[in-house]
Design a protein around this motif. Structure first.
Motif, PDB file in Angstrom:
ATOM      1  N   SER A   1       8.151   1.243   5.564  1.00  0.00           N
ATOM      2  CA  SER A   1       8.612   2.611   5.373  1.00  0.00           C
ATOM      3  C   SER A   1       7.690   3.593   6.095  1.00  0.00           C
ATOM      4  CB  SER A   1       8.676   2.946   3.882  1.00  0.00           C
ATOM      5  OG  SER A   1       9.101   4.275   3.665  1.00  0.00           O
ATOM      6  N   ALA A   2       6.394   3.347   5.996  1.00  0.00           N
ATOM      7  CA  ALA A   2       5.432   4.199   6.691  1.00  0.00           C
ATOM      8  C   ALA A   2       5.648   4.148   8.198  1.00  0.00           C
ATOM      9  CB  ALA A   2       4.010   3.774   6.342  1.00  0.00           C
ATOM     10  N   GLN A   3       5.888   2.953   8.704  1.00  0.00           N
ATOM     11  CA  GLN A   3       6.100   2.794  10.147  1.00  0.00           C
ATOM     12  C   GLN A   3       7.349   3.540  10.598  1.00  0.00           C
ATOM     13  OE1 GLN A   3       6.887  -1.250  11.515  1.00  0.00           O
ATOM     14  NE2 GLN A   3       5.645  -0.875  13.334  1.00  0.00           N
TER      15      GLN A   3
ATOM     16  N   ILE B   1       4.149   7.261   9.978  1.00  0.00           N
ATOM     17  CA  ILE B   1       2.929   7.501   9.211  1.00  0.00           C
ATOM     18  C   ILE B   1       1.914   6.410   9.542  1.00  0.00           C
ATOM     19  CG2 ILE B   1       1.929   7.591   6.895  1.00  0.00           C
ATOM     20  CD1 ILE B   1       4.635   8.644   5.911  1.00  0.00           C
TER      21      ILE B   1
ATOM     22  N   LEU C   1      -1.339   4.548   8.596  1.00  0.00           N
ATOM     23  CA  LEU C   1      -2.295   4.273   7.533  1.00  0.00           C
ATOM     24  C   LEU C   1      -3.616   3.826   8.152  1.00  0.00           C
ATOM     25  CD1 LEU C   1       0.002   2.379   4.990  1.00  0.00           C
ATOM     26  CD2 LEU C   1      -0.574   4.805   5.070  1.00  0.00           C
TER      27      LEU C   1
ATOM     28  N   TYR D   1      -0.686   6.509   1.726  1.00  0.00           N
ATOM     29  CA  TYR D   1       0.699   6.773   2.141  1.00  0.00           C
ATOM     30  C   TYR D   1       1.146   8.165   1.705  1.00  0.00           C
ATOM     31  CZ  TYR D   1       5.739   5.885   2.688  1.00  0.00           C
ATOM     32  OH  TYR D   1       7.054   5.943   3.053  1.00  0.00           O
ATOM     33  N   CYS D   2       0.909   8.499   0.442  1.00  0.00           N
ATOM     34  CA  CYS D   2       1.326   9.804  -0.079  1.00  0.00           C
ATOM     35  C   CYS D   2       0.571  10.941   0.608  1.00  0.00           C
ATOM     36  CB  CYS D   2       1.111   9.865  -1.588  1.00  0.00           C
ATOM     37  SG  CYS D   2       2.195   8.758  -2.530  1.00  0.00           S
TER      38      CYS D   2
ATOM     39  N   SER E   1       1.906  11.327   4.234  1.00  0.00           N
ATOM     40  CA  SER E   1       3.307  11.737   4.366  1.00  0.00           C
ATOM     41  C   SER E   1       3.503  13.228   4.155  1.00  0.00           C
ATOM     42  CB  SER E   1       4.182  10.974   3.368  1.00  0.00           C
ATOM     43  OG  SER E   1       3.973  11.453   2.055  1.00  0.00           O
TER      44      SER E   1
ATOM     45  N   VAL F   1       8.436  11.490  -1.219  1.00  0.00           N
ATOM     46  CA  VAL F   1       8.177  10.241  -0.512  1.00  0.00           C
ATOM     47  C   VAL F   1       8.534   9.030  -1.370  1.00  0.00           C
ATOM     48  CG1 VAL F   1       5.743  10.174  -1.237  1.00  0.00           C
ATOM     49  CG2 VAL F   1       6.451   8.964   0.825  1.00  0.00           C
TER      50      VAL F   1
ATOM     51  N   LEU G   1      11.211   6.189  -0.292  1.00  0.00           N
ATOM     52  CA  LEU G   1      10.748   4.810  -0.174  1.00  0.00           C
ATOM     53  C   LEU G   1      11.599   3.886  -1.033  1.00  0.00           C
ATOM     54  CD1 LEU G   1       8.807   2.547   0.600  1.00  0.00           C
ATOM     55  CD2 LEU G   1       7.296   3.314  -1.225  1.00  0.00           C
TER      56      LEU G   1
END
Length: 324
Positions: free
Chosen positions: A18-20, A24, A26, A52-53, A56, A61, A65
């Motif tokens: 999800s980050a990718q 985002i 990390l 992550y939070c 973002s 978020v 997610l």
């Protein structure tokens, strides 16, 4: 030595993916500490969520997610739920086998007249709101998917207040969303439990059940936190020294081991007592009876503790129980 509470690697991968997708990045130092296989310690998962939070800067978020997660991110449990014959059977499986996905919280089913509440009780405190919102969004999405889109007429409720406009939550989740409630739950008509699932497969379910039982047995014997919580559920009056004695440890050794697992006896006891007190009040117990059962010196001490846990008094909690 007891292993740390943990989450399955697939769920951790869901966060990273999800980050990718959101662009985002990390910290490399954090990513390098994630295990290549097996399970992610809950304490390390806390750090992933915080990074992550923070990166973002999106108040929703967690919702986004949760909606992006799919059956594969829930590992064996996702396939088990999918293979059940009815939604009610899948819910029972979720309540029983959710620790395989992650040991950060508990699910329970409550019935209020013709309504069923799937309640989620988190054990963590870091990024609590975002993580709870992710869990509830994921469960709602999964219920819709396994039922072929027939899971409707429900609402989601949260303990926390909204971090964005309430209508934004409702637009993303496509259901009514309530805030400032007594628990975090997915609420729906009890009749929906009979909903047949589109991927039902009894032979696969039975095979997966045997695998799930073996995995769950290993988790139950591994986590010291889980053992402490189990003892406190059975003996809510026990203090740290009595629990430590039962586990063959000194009180000081118990404290150190729980610190290694990213928690403390105080937090575990508060979580268990809150859950037990809410259940006792729902079952019709008086405030005095609940205080006595949990070992409080008097009713006043219990009321103060309950308000500290939930932000409301036991009397207010009982009034709110009758709300839809």
């Amino acid at each position: 030595m007891a292993d740390q509470p943990s989450v399955t690697q697939q769920f951790t991968q869901g966060i990273l993916q999800s980050a990718q997708r959101a662009g985002i990045a990390l910290p490399d130092s954090l990513l390098a500490r994630l295990p290549g296989d097996g399970r992610t310690p809950l304490a390390l998962q806390d750090e992933v969520w915080e990074a992550y939070c923070h990166a973002s800067q999106d108040p929703l978020v967690g919702i986004r997610l949760g909606l992006s997660l799919h059956v594969g991110h829930l590992d064996l449990v996702g396939m088990l739920l999918m293979s059940c014959e009815t939604l009610g059977e899948a819910l029972d499986m979720l309540v029983e086998y959710h620790p395989i996905v992650g040991e950060g919280g508990d699910f329970s089913l409550e019935f209020h007249g013709t309504r069923c509440h799937l309640v989620y009780s988190p054990h963590y405190t870091r990024c609590r709101r975002e993580r709870v919102e992710a869990v509830m969004a994921c469960v709602l999405n999964l219920a819709r998917w396994v039922s072929g889109g027939t899971f409707e007429g429900c609402h989601v409720q949260f303990v926390s207040e909204p971090s964005a406009a309430p209508e934004t939550y409702q637009s993303l989740l496509a259901v009514d969303v309530l805030f400032g409630r007594q628990n975090d739950a997915l609420c729906f008509s009890e009749s929906l439990q009979a909903t047949p699932l589109i991927q039902a497969n009894a032979a696969m379910r039975d095979h997966l059940l045997r695998l799930a039982d073996a995995i769950l047995a290993g988790l139950d014997s591994a986590s010291l936190s889980a053992q402490v919580q189990q003892l406190l559920r059975q003996h809510p009056r026990w203090g740290k020294e009595r629990v430590a004695e039962q586990l063959g440890l000194s009180g000081r050794h118990l404290v150190r081991k729980l610190q290694d697992e990213g928690t403390s006896f105080r937090l575990l006891r508060a979580s268990v007592l809150q859950h037990l007190s809410e259940q006792c009040l729902r079952d019709g117990g008086t405030i005095a009876q609940t205080a006595e059962r949990l070992g409080f010196s008097d009713e006043s001490a219990f009321v103060k503790a309950f308000k500290r846990w939930s932000g409301t008094t036991p009397a207010q909690f009982r009034v709110a129980m009758s709300d839809p």
